[in-house]
Design an enzyme around this catalytic site. Structure first.
Site, short mmCIF file in Angstrom:
data_model
loop_
_atom_site.label_atom_id
_atom_site.label_comp_id
_atom_site.label_asym_id
_atom_site.label_seq_id
_atom_site.Cartn_x
_atom_site.Cartn_y
_atom_site.Cartn_z
N ASP A 29 0.84 -1.19 0.00
CA ASP A 29 0.00 0.00 0.00
C ASP A 29 0.88 1.25 0.00
OD1 ASP A 29 -3.22 0.50 0.91
OD2 ASP A 29 -1.84 2.20 1.10
N ILE A 30 0.48 2.26 -0.75
CA ILE A 30 1.27 3.49 -0.87
C ILE A 30 1.22 4.32 0.42
CG2 ILE A 30 -0.51 5.08 -1.76
CD1 ILE A 30 1.57 5.87 -3.95
N ASN A 85 -13.07 -3.07 2.36
CA ASN A 85 -14.04 -1.99 2.50
C ASN A 85 -14.98 -2.00 1.30
OD1 ASN A 85 -12.71 -1.07 4.84
ND2 ASN A 85 -11.24 0.09 3.62
N HIS A 98 -10.13 -4.94 -3.35
CA HIS A 98 -8.80 -5.24 -2.82
C HIS A 98 -8.93 -5.70 -1.38
CE1 HIS A 98 -9.83 -0.97 -2.54
NE2 HIS A 98 -9.28 -1.00 -1.34
P1 5GP Z 1 -9.78 1.57 0.28
O1 5GP Z 1 -9.86 2.88 1.02
O2 5GP Z 1 -10.45 1.67 -1.06
O3 5GP Z 1 -10.21 0.39 1.08
O4 5GP Z 1 -8.24 1.32 0.04
C1 5GP Z 1 -7.52 1.86 -1.01
C2 5GP Z 1 -6.07 1.74 -0.64
O5 5GP Z 1 -5.29 1.95 -1.82
C3 5GP Z 1 -5.61 2.75 0.38
O6 5GP Z 1 -5.06 2.08 1.50
C4 5GP Z 1 -4.57 3.59 -0.36
O7 5GP Z 1 -3.49 3.98 0.45
C5 5GP Z 1 -4.13 2.65 -1.47
N1 5GP Z 1 -3.69 3.34 -2.68
C6 5GP Z 1 -4.29 4.39 -3.29
N2 5GP Z 1 -3.60 4.75 -4.38
C7 5GP Z 1 -2.54 3.91 -4.46
C8 5GP Z 1 -1.47 3.80 -5.40
O8 5GP Z 1 -1.34 4.53 -6.38
N3 5GP Z 1 -0.56 2.81 -5.17
C9 5GP Z 1 -0.67 1.96 -4.09
N4 5GP Z 1 0.29 1.03 -3.97
N5 5GP Z 1 -1.67 2.03 -3.20
C10 5GP Z 1 -2.60 3.00 -3.38
#
Ligand code: 5GP
Ligand code: ZN
Length: 112
Positions: A29-30, A85, A98
């Site tokens: 995760d970034i 989520n 994811h």
């Molecule tokens: P959500 O909030 O949809 O459950 O999780 C999305 C996740 O994707 C977040 O934890 C966020 O930090 C991660 N994320 C968003 N953009 C990027 C990206 O460009 N690269 C990576 N590796 N992770 C990302």
């Protein structure tokens, strides 16, 4: 399709990959919320958990077992947390499903 994770699958956006096969990709995760925080995604675009169908049963299991295997390979014998989520109230921000895997700190309950 304008999907961030499809672009990572296609190699158009870089990611720190942990594992890849025909059906899934795992990458760090970034914005890690734990010392170890990676995501396991299907290569196929599925927007939300609500869009999974019975045809995706094997794929969903493969995502789960990939998370389990990678967590153990990364030394998470003390435990780890898996989160998915779904939609806005579930805290979803990227609309390509994811599985979050977080570890190497004590998790608390309930999550925020
Ligand atoms: P959500 O909030 O949809 O459950 O999780 C999305 C996740 O994707 C977040 O934890 C966020 O930090 C991660 N994320 C968003 N953009 C990027 C990206 O460009 N690269 C990576 N590796 N992770 C990302
Ligand atoms: Zn996608």
């Amino acid at each position: 399709m304008d999907c961030l994770f499809c672009k990572i699958v296609a190699g158009e956006i870089p990611a720190r990959k942990l594992y890849e096969d025909e059906h899934v990709l795992a990458f760090h995760d970034i914005a890690p919320q734990a010392p170890l925080h990676f995501l396991v995604i299907p290569k196929k675009h599925i927007s939300t958990l609500n869009d999974l169908t019975v045809e995706d049963t094997a794929l969903a299991g493969h995502i789960l077992f990939t998370a389990q295997r990678l967590a153990n390979e990364q030394g998470c014998e003390a435990g780890f947390r898996v989160v998915m989520n779904c939609n806005e109230m579930g805290g979803q921000t990227v609309y390509h499903i994811h599985m979050h895997v977080m570890a190497k700190r004590q998790m608390t309950w309930p999550p925020g």
